[in-house]
Scaffold this motif. Structure first.
Motif, PDB file in Angstrom:
ATOM      1  N   VAL A 311       0.923  -1.214   0.106  1.00  0.00           N
ATOM      2  CA  VAL A 311      -0.042   0.161  -0.069  1.00  0.00           C
ATOM      3  C   VAL A 311       0.803   1.170  -0.038  1.00  0.00           C
ATOM      4  O   VAL A 311       1.834   1.476   0.854  1.00  0.00           O
ATOM      5  CB  VAL A 311      -0.943  -0.061   1.311  1.00  0.00           C
ATOM      6  N   LEU A 312       0.412   2.083  -1.146  1.00  0.00           N
ATOM      7  CA  LEU A 312       1.505   3.427  -1.080  1.00  0.00           C
ATOM      8  C   LEU A 312       0.749   4.480  -0.181  1.00  0.00           C
ATOM      9  O   LEU A 312      -0.492   4.448  -0.377  1.00  0.00           O
ATOM     10  CB  LEU A 312       1.570   3.828  -2.612  1.00  0.00           C
ATOM     11  N   ILE A 313       1.475   5.148   0.409  1.00  0.00           N
ATOM     12  CA  ILE A 313       1.018   6.352   0.994  1.00  0.00           C
ATOM     13  C   ILE A 313       0.605   7.472   0.222  1.00  0.00           C
ATOM     14  O   ILE A 313       1.836   8.035  -0.266  1.00  0.00           O
ATOM     15  CB  ILE A 313       1.769   6.778   2.511  1.00  0.00           C
ATOM     16  N   GLY A 314      -0.382   8.079   0.185  1.00  0.00           N
ATOM     17  CA  GLY A 314      -0.731   8.942  -0.594  1.00  0.00           C
ATOM     18  C   GLY A 314      -0.631  10.589   0.254  1.00  0.00           C
ATOM     19  O   GLY A 314      -0.371  10.420   1.400  1.00  0.00           O
ATOM     20  N   PRO A 315      -0.852  11.731  -0.380  1.00  0.00           N
ATOM     21  CA  PRO A 315      -0.816  12.963   0.365  1.00  0.00           C
ATOM     22  C   PRO A 315      -1.530  13.385   1.231  1.00  0.00           C
ATOM     23  O   PRO A 315      -1.731  13.927   2.264  1.00  0.00           O
ATOM     24  CB  PRO A 315      -0.701  14.016  -1.179  1.00  0.00           C
ATOM     25  N   GLN A 316      -2.930  12.585   0.969  1.00  0.00           N
ATOM     26  CA  GLN A 316      -3.642  12.814   2.018  1.00  0.00           C
ATOM     27  C   GLN A 316      -4.046  11.859   3.302  1.00  0.00           C
ATOM     28  O   GLN A 316      -4.560  12.167   4.247  1.00  0.00           O
ATOM     29  CB  GLN A 316      -5.380  12.815   1.389  1.00  0.00           C
ATOM     30  N   SER A 317      -3.190  11.200   3.261  1.00  0.00           N
ATOM     31  CA  SER A 317      -2.850  10.221   4.381  1.00  0.00           C
ATOM     32  C   SER A 317      -2.612  10.879   5.761  1.00  0.00           C
ATOM     33  O   SER A 317      -1.686  11.903   6.140  1.00  0.00           O
ATOM     34  CB  SER A 317      -1.836   9.094   4.248  1.00  0.00           C
ATOM     35  N   SER A 318      -3.249  10.267   6.757  1.00  0.00           N
ATOM     36  CA  SER A 318      -2.782  10.672   8.085  1.00  0.00           C
ATOM     37  C   SER A 318      -1.549  10.314   8.452  1.00  0.00           C
ATOM     38  O   SER A 318      -1.142  10.712   9.706  1.00  0.00           O
ATOM     39  CB  SER A 318      -4.215  10.350   9.039  1.00  0.00           C
ATOM     40  N   LEU A 319      -0.990   9.354   7.859  1.00  0.00           N
ATOM     41  CA  LEU A 319       0.198   8.779   8.357  1.00  0.00           C
ATOM     42  C   LEU A 319       1.451   9.876   7.979  1.00  0.00           C
ATOM     43  O   LEU A 319       2.678   9.736   8.411  1.00  0.00           O
ATOM     44  CB  LEU A 319       0.842   7.555   7.629  1.00  0.00           C
ATOM     45  N   VAL A 320       1.457  10.936   6.848  1.00  0.00           N
ATOM     46  CA  VAL A 320       2.184  11.724   6.409  1.00  0.00           C
ATOM     47  C   VAL A 320       2.922  12.561   7.564  1.00  0.00           C
ATOM     48  O   VAL A 320       2.246  13.077   8.571  1.00  0.00           O
ATOM     49  CB  VAL A 320       1.806  12.639   5.595  1.00  0.00           C
ATOM     50  N   ASN A 321       4.279  12.436   7.530  1.00  0.00           N
ATOM     51  CA  ASN A 321       5.036  13.150   8.800  1.00  0.00           C
ATOM     52  C   ASN A 321       4.816  12.746  10.222  1.00  0.00           C
ATOM     53  O   ASN A 321       5.152  13.291  11.137  1.00  0.00           O
ATOM     54  CB  ASN A 321       4.737  14.613   8.673  1.00  0.00           C
ATOM     55  N   ARG A 322       4.500  11.430  10.430  1.00  0.00           N
ATOM     56  CA  ARG A 322       4.034  10.754  11.718  1.00  0.00           C
ATOM     57  C   ARG A 322       4.671   9.609  11.464  1.00  0.00           C
ATOM     58  O   ARG A 322       4.956   8.822  10.612  1.00  0.00           O
ATOM     59  CB  ARG A 322       2.549  10.822  11.899  1.00  0.00           C
ATOM     60  N   THR A 323       4.652   8.709  12.908  1.00  0.00           N
ATOM     61  CA  THR A 323       5.238   7.344  12.724  1.00  0.00           C
ATOM     62  C   THR A 323       4.024   6.707  12.947  1.00  0.00           C
ATOM     63  O   THR A 323       2.993   7.058  13.496  1.00  0.00           O
ATOM     64  CB  THR A 323       6.230   7.242  13.825  1.00  0.00           C
ATOM     65  N   LEU A 324       4.300   5.255  12.833  1.00  0.00           N
ATOM     66  CA  LEU A 324       3.261   4.186  13.017  1.00  0.00           C
ATOM     67  C   LEU A 324       2.888   4.450  14.553  1.00  0.00           C
ATOM     68  O   LEU A 324       1.796   4.141  14.750  1.00  0.00           O
ATOM     69  CB  LEU A 324       3.732   2.885  12.613  1.00  0.00           C
ATOM     70  N   ARG A 325       3.808   4.599  15.422  1.00  0.00           N
ATOM     71  CA  ARG A 325       3.569   4.297  16.739  1.00  0.00           C
ATOM     72  C   ARG A 325       2.790   5.625  17.221  1.00  0.00           C
ATOM     73  O   ARG A 325       1.690   5.543  18.002  1.00  0.00           O
ATOM     74  CB  ARG A 325       4.635   4.535  17.627  1.00  0.00           C
TER      75      ARG A 325
END
Length: 589
Positions: A311-325
């Motif tokens: 799964v590719l992380i897109g620009p709207q993802s809540s994960l951008v600039n954050r860690t999985l934790r």
């Protein structure tokens, strides 16, 4: 004093936008609070933009686009388009650009680009060419397509909203469509005969350029105390036999770089890199486990129907600039992250500590139903299509039907755009074409706050006199260049600001100054407004645009590729804007 406050806050806002350390919606709200505390705006003026009909229209469009995307319509269209091109590269590239451009005229350009990536890479493999020959044109086509209609980009909607706020007529749904279509066609011709030659220069090693399934992931393995691998050297272990590269071992809290003769011990955590198939093979080794971000042995991973997906992380993802934790990914989605891939880099930190970026690829493991739930979440792009997404469903017909009716009612003037798209969004909800929980996830709240807040900031620039002051300076300095010279300067300024800022924010920063300048020159303000709006969407010099970020990794581009190819295209398109616009919007009213 108020001018000084507004310009200081503007400088602060741009600096925070550039740093990306604070979310754009938070920055926008901080600016509004600052304007209210300084007495530049009243609370009603500061937050009026958040309750405008433009915000309502955008929310409705997001819901409709979510329904269309979930229904699989766009996958069917993209697949059919690529099949129609056959085995001709010269026919495929323009068909891709025009097809994705037509799609992006009505849905988010990033979504359109994402849905075309996999079919495009597959077509490149069949043609035995590098995907780089097709993916950059694909991204550029989606960006140019957004200039064809009012709803093509949020930037267009933001500019229209500000014009209405400033006392001008808002933009029509198809008011500048002919200009946008001209840009799309000329841009396609440029990429076909000029850009493609620039992209084809250098090595054309299709054997490894097209095999995008071979991605090197970062993962962590744990050696259990009773493993048969305990006591073996790293060189003789089952891990080495699979061809997995061990980057680091953590033993009793101490990290060290291993050697081939290093003996494995129970409890060792191995930081490794390997491709998808190799890491999947690890699951079958007794005594070696993949240390996912989820707890080992979690019940959600013990189903028979457990799958592994990329799964590719897109620009709207809540994960951008954050860690999985930080995002508590496993708790939210009941999926385990087995590994992370980042193109062009070898990651060397633990999975839970990686600051994720747009374009990163996650190797996920979990139940089919949980993966399907993630598929319906904005910001996550599966690199393999589901079977359901390859055929047109009943919900697909409903979604397209409601969208088409909303466009038709708006274009003919039967209903205001806000009523038409709100009614259409309610329609897809009522017929079940989109789930209620998906509705709120589909709406890009940060973008709505950005547009509403920056519209109010433009009002503050006018009210304080900051826009007039800067406009007088621009007119004085650029008067020898004439009206078209000043207009050119505004276009270039907008393009420059879109590099560190979002397109909508850049347009809303420049627009108040451009309108004031036009009024001081006694020329057509609408000419300046549309020029700024189009320039914000035509900046292709760097890969910082969301559509470009999506193809950057899969296309194996370098930064200079965008400067070389996109820079030339940007120059051509801006020149075209300056030549064509005065024919539609006369300089003098």
């Amino acid at each position: 004093m108020q001018i000084a406050v507004v310009l200081s806050l503007l400088a602060l806002g741009i600096a925070l936008f550039v740093s990306e350390k604070v979310s754009v919606d938070v920055v926008t709200l901080l600016l509004l609070i600052g304007l209210v505390l300084a007495g530049v705006l009243t609370p009603d003026e500061a937050f009026a933009g958040l309750s405008s009909d433009t915000v309502v229209v955008l929310a409705g469009i997001f819901v409709l686009c979510g329904a269309v995307q979930d229904s699989g319509v766009l996958n069917v269209v993209s697949g059919a388009l690529i099949r129609a091109a056959g085995k001709s590269q010269s026919r495929l590239r323009p068909m891709l650009m025009l097809g994705v451009g037509a799609m992006a005229a009505f849905i988010h350009a990033t979504t359109a680009t994402a849905l075309f990536i996999n079919p495009t890479v597959g077509a490149a493999r069949r043609l035995k060419i590098s995907p780089s020959r097709l993916l950059m044109p694909l991204a550029f086509g989606s960006m140019m397509g957004g200039t064809c209609t009012l709803i093509g980009t949020s930037t267009n909607m933001a500019v229209s909203a500000y014009l209405k706020k400033a006392g001008f007529e808002p933009l029509g749904l198809f008011e500048f469509s002919l200009i946008g279509l001209t840009l799309l066609v000329i841009g396609t011709i440029y990429m076909q005969f000029v850009g493609s030659r620039l992209l084809s220069s250098g090595k054309e090693n299709v054997a490894d350029e097209t095999d995008l399934s071979i991605r090197t992931y970062l993962s962590e393995l744990v050696v259990s105390p009773d493993s048969a691998q305990v006591g073996k050297t790293l060189r003789d272990s089952a891990v080495a036999a699979l061809g997995i590269r061990v980057l680091e071992i953590t033993r009793h809290g101490v990290r060290f770089i291993p050697y081939p003769h290093t003996l494995l011990e129970g409890g060792d955590t191995l930081l490794v890199s390997g491709d998808k198939e190799t890491l999947k093979a690890v699951i079958g080794i007794n005594g070696i486990e993949i240390k996912a971000d989820a707890e080992l042995g979690d019940e959600s991973l013990q189903h028979d129907d457990v799958l592994v997906a990329e799964v590719l992380i897109g620009p709207q993802s809540s994960l951008v600039n954050r860690t999985l934790r930080q995002t508590r990914f496993h708790e939210r989605f009941s999926l385990a992250v087995l590994a992370v891939h980042r193109f062009g880099q070898t990651l060397r930190v633990k999975l839970g500590a990686i600051n994720l970026r747009t374009g990163d690829v996650l190797l996920l493991r979990g139940a089919r139903e949980h993966l399907e739930n993630l598929r319906n979440t904005p910001g996550f792009i599966f690199l393999e299509q589901s079977e359901a997404s390859r055929r047109l469903t009943r919900n697909g017909w409903w979604s397209v039907g409601f969208f088409t009716v909303a466009v038709a009612l708006t274009a003919t003037g039967v209903l205001p755009i806000s009523i038409a798209f709100t009614a259409a969004a309610l329609g897809v909800i009522l017929v079940g074409a989109i789930k209620m929980e998906r509705v709120y996830a589909a709406i890009e709240w940060r973008l709505l706050i950005l547009i509403g807040g920056m519209t109010a900031f433009g009002v503050a620039m006018d009210k304080s006199g900051a826009a007039q002051l800067i406009a007088r300076g621009v007119v004085h300095a650029a008067m020898p260049l004439g009206v078209m010279g000043i207009l050119t300067a505004f276009c270039l300024l907008t393009i420059g600001l879109t590099q560190p800022m979002s397109n909508a924010a850049a347009a809303l920063v420049v627009l108040p100054i451009a309108l004031q300048t036009a009024q001081q020159l006694h020329v057509n303000p609408r000419l300046f407004a549309v020029a700024v709006m189009l320039s914000a969407s035509l900046s292709m010099i760097t890969p910082f645009e969301p559509s470009c970020l999506l193809v950057y990794g899969p296309g194996k581009y370098k930064f200079r590729d965008f400067v070389k190819v996109g820079g030339g295209l940007t120059l051509v398109l801006v020149t075209l804007v300056l030549l064509v616009l005065p024919r539609f919007y006369p300089i003098h009213l």
